[in-house]
Motif scaffolding. Structure first.
Motif, PDB file in Angstrom:
ATOM      1  N   VAL A 199      39.099  30.672  48.722  1.00 23.45           N
ATOM      2  CA  VAL A 199      40.220  31.544  49.038  1.00 23.45           C
ATOM      3  C   VAL A 199      39.662  32.912  49.369  1.00 23.45           C
ATOM      4  CG1 VAL A 199      40.555  32.176  46.613  1.00 23.45           C
ATOM      5  CG2 VAL A 199      42.429  32.470  48.234  1.00 23.45           C
ATOM      6  N   GLU A 200      40.204  33.541  50.395  1.00 24.34           N
ATOM      7  CA  GLU A 200      39.786  34.891  50.767  1.00 24.34           C
ATOM      8  C   GLU A 200      40.937  35.836  50.510  1.00 24.34           C
ATOM      9  OE1 GLU A 200      37.743  37.417  54.441  1.00 24.34           O
ATOM     10  OE2 GLU A 200      38.487  35.380  54.776  1.00 24.34           O
ATOM     11  N   SER A 201      40.696  36.816  49.704  1.00 23.45           N
ATOM     12  CA  SER A 201      41.743  37.789  49.409  1.00 23.45           C
ATOM     13  C   SER A 201      42.025  38.632  50.644  1.00 23.45           C
ATOM     14  CB  SER A 201      41.317  38.686  48.242  1.00 23.45           C
ATOM     15  OG  SER A 201      40.201  39.481  48.614  1.00 23.45           O
ATOM     16  N   THR A 202      43.240  39.145  50.709  1.00 26.38           N
ATOM     17  CA  THR A 202      43.573  40.046  51.797  1.00 26.38           C
ATOM     18  C   THR A 202      42.810  41.366  51.622  1.00 26.38           C
ATOM     19  OG1 THR A 202      45.468  40.857  50.521  1.00 26.38           O
ATOM     20  CG2 THR A 202      45.861  39.064  52.080  1.00 26.38           C
ATOM     21  N   LYS A 203      42.680  42.116  52.708  1.00 26.08           N
ATOM     22  CA  LYS A 203      42.004  43.407  52.618  1.00 26.08           C
ATOM     23  C   LYS A 203      42.866  44.368  51.803  1.00 26.08           C
ATOM     24  CE  LYS A 203      39.420  43.035  56.957  1.00 26.08           C
ATOM     25  NZ  LYS A 203      39.169  43.618  58.290  1.00 26.08           N
ATOM     26  N   LEU A 204      42.378  44.676  50.618  1.00 23.90           N
ATOM     27  CA  LEU A 204      43.128  45.541  49.711  1.00 23.90           C
ATOM     28  C   LEU A 204      42.718  46.991  49.938  1.00 23.90           C
ATOM     29  CD1 LEU A 204      42.720  43.403  46.475  1.00 23.90           C
ATOM     30  CD2 LEU A 204      44.650  43.407  48.051  1.00 23.90           C
TER      31      LEU A 204
ATOM     32  N   ALA B  89      37.674  43.278  50.225  1.00 21.16           N
ATOM     33  CA  ALA B  89      38.137  41.886  50.217  1.00 21.16           C
ATOM     34  C   ALA B  89      36.995  41.011  49.710  1.00 21.16           C
ATOM     35  CB  ALA B  89      38.582  41.440  51.605  1.00 21.16           C
ATOM     36  N   ALA B  90      37.330  39.840  49.210  1.00 20.25           N
ATOM     37  CA  ALA B  90      36.313  38.949  48.649  1.00 20.25           C
ATOM     38  C   ALA B  90      36.627  37.501  49.010  1.00 20.25           C
ATOM     39  CB  ALA B  90      36.233  39.106  47.134  1.00 20.25           C
ATOM     40  N   VAL B  91      35.585  36.681  49.101  1.00 20.43           N
ATOM     41  CA  VAL B  91      35.708  35.233  49.280  1.00 20.43           C
ATOM     42  C   VAL B  91      35.290  34.567  47.973  1.00 20.43           C
ATOM     43  CG1 VAL B  91      34.884  33.210  50.533  1.00 20.43           C
ATOM     44  CG2 VAL B  91      35.273  35.357  51.740  1.00 20.43           C
ATOM     45  N   ILE B  92      36.134  33.679  47.484  1.00 15.17           N
ATOM     46  CA  ILE B  92      35.925  33.078  46.161  1.00 15.17           C
ATOM     47  C   ILE B  92      35.931  31.565  46.284  1.00 15.17           C
ATOM     48  CG2 ILE B  92      36.830  32.894  43.812  1.00 15.17           C
ATOM     49  CD1 ILE B  92      38.261  35.630  44.466  1.00 15.17           C
TER      50      ILE B  92
ATOM     51  N   ARG C 195      31.929  36.381  46.554  1.00 11.09           N
ATOM     52  CA  ARG C 195      31.206  37.304  47.418  1.00 11.09           C
ATOM     53  C   ARG C 195      32.181  38.330  48.009  1.00 11.09           C
ATOM     54  NH1 ARG C 195      27.525  35.651  45.180  1.00 11.09           N
ATOM     55  NH2 ARG C 195      25.597  34.692  45.914  1.00 11.09           N
ATOM     56  N   ILE C 196      31.734  39.585  48.088  1.00  7.94           N
ATOM     57  CA  ILE C 196      32.539  40.612  48.747  1.00  7.94           C
ATOM     58  C   ILE C 196      32.380  40.440  50.255  1.00  7.94           C
ATOM     59  CG2 ILE C 196      32.828  43.089  49.115  1.00  7.94           C
ATOM     60  CD1 ILE C 196      31.974  43.535  46.248  1.00  7.94           C
ATOM     61  N   SER C 197      33.470  40.161  50.934  1.00  9.80           N
ATOM     62  CA  SER C 197      33.411  39.892  52.377  1.00  9.80           C
ATOM     63  C   SER C 197      33.697  41.125  53.219  1.00  9.80           C
ATOM     64  CB  SER C 197      34.418  38.789  52.732  1.00  9.80           C
ATOM     65  OG  SER C 197      35.737  39.181  52.372  1.00  9.80           O
TER      66      SER C 197
END
Length: 224
Positions: free
Chosen positions: A94-99, A112-115, A195-197
């Protein structure tokens, strides 16, 4: 063999026709009863069959009571009255939205991060949270937001900062994974990698911060 079946069927019909009407009606009623019973039994048996694919599991409940989880692959047979729910055990991402948040020093940044995660406890994933995928998404964004507010983007303003988001590297990733696992243990989810994307200053200050970094580099060069 077709002729044999034909003669056998004709023989049964002839026998039934030779019976008195009272006996014939009783025989027909008996055949109908056993036929319906056989159909119901076949439906129950078919309902009890299930196929478990690789890296999938099926959670079983019996009238609201948790019975267990089937993880063995292949064709399985269980109580036909069990309710079944398929849960994927595969590794998912899952990739979080750009916060857009403020770092420790109050500077607005985008992160944002990919988990990567997988379900390790099917009972918790199904019964302890409403929707474990939605729970995973919300908690991952909360963890990324908390990480961003806990450390400065870089050490331009705080030269004594030992850990920064930009240069923290492996240490920052370890802290993110640890917080994610602490948040997601309630849902039976284990984070295998994070990982921080995306990491950058917010657009409204990006130009000013770039100039500041360049000025800092020039001062450092002149000092040397």
């Amino acid at each position: 063999k077709y002729y044999l079946c034909y003669y056998l069927l004709m023989g049964i019909i002839n026998i039934l026709q030779s019976l008195p009407k009272t006996i014939l009606s009783s025989v027909i009623a008996t055949l109908i009863f056993f036929g319906v019973l056989f159909i119901l039994l076949a439906v129950l048996l078919i309902k009890g069959l299930m196929v478990v694919e690789p890296n999938y599991s099926i959670v079983l409940t019996f009238f609201g009571k948790y019975v267990g989880t089937v993880r063995e692959n292949g064709l399985q047979f269980v109580n036909p009255f069990y309710s079944k729910l398929k849960v994927s055990l595969r590794s998912q991402s899952v990739e979080s939205t750009k916060l857009k948040v403020n770092d420790k020093l109050g500077n607005p940044i985008e992160i944002a991060a990919v988990i990567l995660y997988e379900v390790s406890d099917t009972y918790k994933a199904v019964f302890d949270v409403t929707n474990f995928n939605e729970y995973m998404k919300n908690q991952s964004e909360a963890a990324v937001r908390h990480l961003a507010t806990s450390y400065p983007y870089d050490n331009i303003e705080d030269e004594h900062a030992q850990i920064t988001l930009r240069d923290g590297g492996k240490k920052v990733i370890e802290m993110l994974e640890q917080e994610l696992n602490e948040r997601l243990i309630k849902a039976g989810i284990t984070v295998t990698e994070a990982r921080i994307s995306h990491l950058a200053y917010a657009a409204e200050i990006a130009g000013a911060m770039l100039q500041r970094q360049q000025a800092t580099a020039i001062v450092a060069a002149r000092t040397k």
